[in-house]
Design a protein around this motif. Structure first.
Motif, PDB file in Angstrom:
ATOM      1  N   MET A   1      -6.698  58.895  15.222  1.00  0.00           N
ATOM      2  CA  MET A   1      -7.149  58.290  16.470  1.00  0.00           C
ATOM      3  C   MET A   1      -7.771  56.924  16.223  1.00  0.00           C
ATOM      4  SD  MET A   1      -7.314  58.428  19.705  1.00  0.00           S
ATOM      5  CE  MET A   1      -6.940  60.152  20.056  1.00  0.00           C
ATOM      6  N   ARG A   2      -8.539  56.844  15.146  1.00  0.00           N
ATOM      7  CA  ARG A   2      -9.177  55.559  14.852  1.00  0.00           C
ATOM      8  C   ARG A   2      -8.139  54.481  14.585  1.00  0.00           C
ATOM      9  NH1 ARG A   2     -12.549  51.877  16.140  1.00  0.00           N
ATOM     10  NH2 ARG A   2     -13.001  50.420  14.451  1.00  0.00           N
ATOM     11  N   ARG A   3      -7.044  54.850  13.880  1.00  0.00           N
ATOM     12  CA  ARG A   3      -6.007  53.873  13.576  1.00  0.00           C
ATOM     13  C   ARG A   3      -5.371  53.344  14.856  1.00  0.00           C
ATOM     14  NH1 ARG A   3      -0.937  54.057   9.378  1.00  0.00           N
ATOM     15  NH2 ARG A   3       0.313  52.504  10.425  1.00  0.00           N
ATOM     16  N   MET A   4      -5.084  54.229  15.806  1.00  0.00           N
ATOM     17  CA  MET A   4      -4.450  53.789  17.038  1.00  0.00           C
ATOM     18  C   MET A   4      -5.372  52.874  17.830  1.00  0.00           C
ATOM     19  SD  MET A   4      -1.461  54.832  16.822  1.00  0.00           S
ATOM     20  CE  MET A   4      -0.959  54.264  18.431  1.00  0.00           C
ATOM     21  N   THR A   5      -6.685  53.183  17.815  1.00  0.00           N
ATOM     22  CA  THR A   5      -7.639  52.311  18.494  1.00  0.00           C
ATOM     23  C   THR A   5      -7.641  50.935  17.856  1.00  0.00           C
ATOM     24  OG1 THR A   5      -9.028  54.198  19.102  1.00  0.00           O
ATOM     25  CG2 THR A   5     -10.057  52.020  19.121  1.00  0.00           C
ATOM     26  N   THR A   6      -7.610  50.914  16.535  1.00  0.00           N
ATOM     27  CA  THR A   6      -7.591  49.641  15.828  1.00  0.00           C
ATOM     28  C   THR A   6      -6.314  48.861  16.142  1.00  0.00           C
ATOM     29  OG1 THR A   6      -8.895  50.574  14.030  1.00  0.00           O
ATOM     30  CG2 THR A   6      -7.706  48.566  13.547  1.00  0.00           C
ATOM     31  N   LEU A   7      -5.195  49.554  16.196  1.00  0.00           N
ATOM     32  CA  LEU A   7      -3.925  48.894  16.514  1.00  0.00           C
ATOM     33  C   LEU A   7      -3.965  48.322  17.925  1.00  0.00           C
ATOM     34  CD1 LEU A   7      -0.990  48.222  15.815  1.00  0.00           C
ATOM     35  CD2 LEU A   7      -0.372  50.523  16.621  1.00  0.00           C
ATOM     36  N   THR A   8      -4.514  49.075  18.860  1.00  0.00           N
ATOM     37  CA  THR A   8      -4.626  48.580  20.238  1.00  0.00           C
ATOM     38  C   THR A   8      -5.495  47.340  20.296  1.00  0.00           C
ATOM     39  OG1 THR A   8      -4.339  50.808  21.128  1.00  0.00           O
ATOM     40  CG2 THR A   8      -5.374  49.175  22.575  1.00  0.00           C
ATOM     41  N   ASP A   9      -6.611  47.370  19.596  1.00  0.00           N
ATOM     42  CA  ASP A   9      -7.484  46.199  19.569  1.00  0.00           C
ATOM     43  C   ASP A   9      -6.774  44.996  18.960  1.00  0.00           C
ATOM     44  OD1 ASP A   9      -9.495  47.701  20.695  1.00  0.00           O
ATOM     45  OD2 ASP A   9     -10.554  48.079  18.820  1.00  0.00           O
ATOM     46  N   LEU A  10      -6.009  45.246  17.894  1.00  0.00           N
ATOM     47  CA  LEU A  10      -5.289  44.152  17.248  1.00  0.00           C
ATOM     48  C   LEU A  10      -4.287  43.522  18.209  1.00  0.00           C
ATOM     49  CD1 LEU A  10      -4.664  42.520  14.685  1.00  0.00           C
ATOM     50  CD2 LEU A  10      -3.028  44.308  14.054  1.00  0.00           C
ATOM     51  N   LYS A  11      -3.617  44.341  18.990  1.00  0.00           N
ATOM     52  CA  LYS A  11      -2.622  43.798  19.919  1.00  0.00           C
ATOM     53  C   LYS A  11      -3.291  43.035  21.058  1.00  0.00           C
ATOM     54  CE  LYS A  11       1.117  46.778  18.575  1.00  0.00           C
ATOM     55  NZ  LYS A  11       2.230  47.653  18.967  1.00  0.00           N
ATOM     56  N   HIS A  12      -4.461  43.478  21.478  1.00  0.00           N
ATOM     57  CA  HIS A  12      -5.211  42.696  22.466  1.00  0.00           C
ATOM     58  C   HIS A  12      -5.565  41.325  21.886  1.00  0.00           C
ATOM     59  CE1 HIS A  12      -5.392  45.645  25.553  1.00  0.00           C
ATOM     60  NE2 HIS A  12      -6.201  46.485  24.921  1.00  0.00           N
ATOM     61  N   THR A  13      -5.931  41.311  20.605  1.00  0.00           N
ATOM     62  CA  THR A  13      -6.245  40.045  19.944  1.00  0.00           C
ATOM     63  C   THR A  13      -5.012  39.155  19.865  1.00  0.00           C
ATOM     64  OG1 THR A  13      -8.004  41.066  18.636  1.00  0.00           O
ATOM     65  CG2 THR A  13      -7.083  39.008  17.797  1.00  0.00           C
ATOM     66  N   HIS A  14      -3.869  39.739  19.533  1.00  0.00           N
ATOM     67  CA  HIS A  14      -2.628  38.968  19.458  1.00  0.00           C
ATOM     68  C   HIS A  14      -2.282  38.359  20.813  1.00  0.00           C
ATOM     69  CE1 HIS A  14      -0.712  40.813  15.578  1.00  0.00           C
ATOM     70  NE2 HIS A  14      -1.895  40.282  15.370  1.00  0.00           N
ATOM     71  N   ARG A  15      -2.430  39.152  21.861  1.00  0.00           N
ATOM     72  CA  ARG A  15      -2.137  38.627  23.197  1.00  0.00           C
ATOM     73  C   ARG A  15      -3.048  37.453  23.528  1.00  0.00           C
ATOM     74  NH1 ARG A  15      -1.839  41.741  29.105  1.00  0.00           N
ATOM     75  NH2 ARG A  15      -2.172  39.854  30.349  1.00  0.00           N
ATOM     76  N   ALA A  16      -4.336  37.597  23.236  1.00  0.00           N
ATOM     77  CA  ALA A  16      -5.277  36.515  23.516  1.00  0.00           C
ATOM     78  C   ALA A  16      -4.961  35.279  22.686  1.00  0.00           C
ATOM     79  CB  ALA A  16      -6.705  36.984  23.250  1.00  0.00           C
ATOM     80  N   THR A  17      -4.492  35.499  21.457  1.00  0.00           N
ATOM     81  CA  THR A  17      -4.161  34.367  20.583  1.00  0.00           C
ATOM     82  C   THR A  17      -3.025  33.541  21.163  1.00  0.00           C
ATOM     83  OG1 THR A  17      -4.912  35.508  18.587  1.00  0.00           O
ATOM     84  CG2 THR A  17      -3.293  33.735  18.294  1.00  0.00           C
TER      85      THR A  17
END
Length: 274
Positions: free
Chosen positions: A1-17
């Motif tokens: 579960m923690r990995r998926m949360t981290t992946l979701t956060d990373l993709k939010h960061t990519h979108r913002a970038t």
């Protein structure tokens, strides 16, 4: 579960970038040579179904639509579709723009005759997942066509410099320039029934000076802009910027006092077994 949360956060960061800065201005500098290079290696016919993954402002999607194809442009950052729709109107073509993830394409198996991406899919974090998705939605006998910056080229070195100042990516996220390695791409598509051929090309960047290019990139190109925003408060952006400028000066091929950079990219075209 923690990995998926981290992946979701990373993709939010990519979108913002990619929503930061002015990617449309950057895309103008890579709009002519790479898309033409890729499409010259394919036979896109009127009525073909084409998917442009991580389409950005539509450099490939618009040209495919102009050739008479039915085109879907997908991107994680729908903010880029504002410029894409404006450009589609200028081209007088119709493209369906869809917000979506290259790692989870919202299409059935074998939906497209051509699955394309130019400087797009290499920024999805999980390369194997992305390659499997590209092959999945391609029809038997169809093509996967990709253009990506190489690790040793201009943009690959730019990312290498910035990565030396920024926190390491998560273990599951591969470096974007690896998509510019023939060996890496062959490994990604092994077992997918996609037979690959490769070529090398160079995109020209022409600016008034090395300083002008660096200023342009740190203002308009999302990854560089975000690196500057993060490193400036830490007092480390000046050092990073100096390395980027030195790289730019070293790679400059102009002899008239201006700047000419030739950014190397890898073209990968694969045909899926029919």
């Amino acid at each position: 579960m923690r990995r998926m949360t981290t992946l979701t956060d990373l993709k939010h960061t990519h979108r913002a970038t990619w929503a930061a800065g002015d990617y449309a201005a950057v895309a103008e500098h890579i709009d002519a040579v790479p898309p033409r290079d890729l499409l010259n290696r394919l036979a896109i016919a009127p009525g073909d179904d084409v998917l442009d993954v991580a389409a950005g402002t539509g450099n490939v999607a618009l040209r495919a639509a102009a050739a008479g194809a039915r085109v879907v442009g997908l991107d994680l950052t729908p903010e880029l579709f504002v410029a894409a729709r404006r450009r589609a109107a200028e081209y007088r073509v119709a493209v369906e723009w869809i917000e979506g993830d290259a790692e989870a394409l919202p299409f059935a198996d074998a939906s497209f005759d051509h699955v394309l991406s130019v400087f797009g899919v290499q920024f999805a974090p999980r390369h194997q997942v992305t390659a499997t998705e590209l092959a999945r939605v391609c029809r038997p006998g169809g093509h996967v066509g990709l253009v990506n910056w190489t690790p040793t080229g201009l943009i690959g070195e730019l990312f290498s410099i910035m990565s030396g100042y920024l926190p390491a990516a998560p273990a599951y996220a591969s470096a974007p320039p690896l998509w510019g390695s023939e060996t890496h791409v062959r490994d990604l598509f092994a077992g997918t029934d996609v037979e690959l051929t490769f070529g090398i090309g160079h995109n020209p960047w022409r600016f008034d000076s090395p300083e002008h290019w660096v200023a342009f990139m740190e203002t308009n190109y999302g990854p560089t802009l975000k690196a500057r925003a993060r490193l400036t408060p830490e007092g480390r952006w000046d050092a990073c910027r100096a390395e980027i400028l030195a790289m730019c000066e070293r790679r400059n091929e102009a002899t008239d006092g201006t700047l000419l950079l030739r950014a190397e990219y890898l073209v990968a075209v694969g045909q899926k077994a029919g």
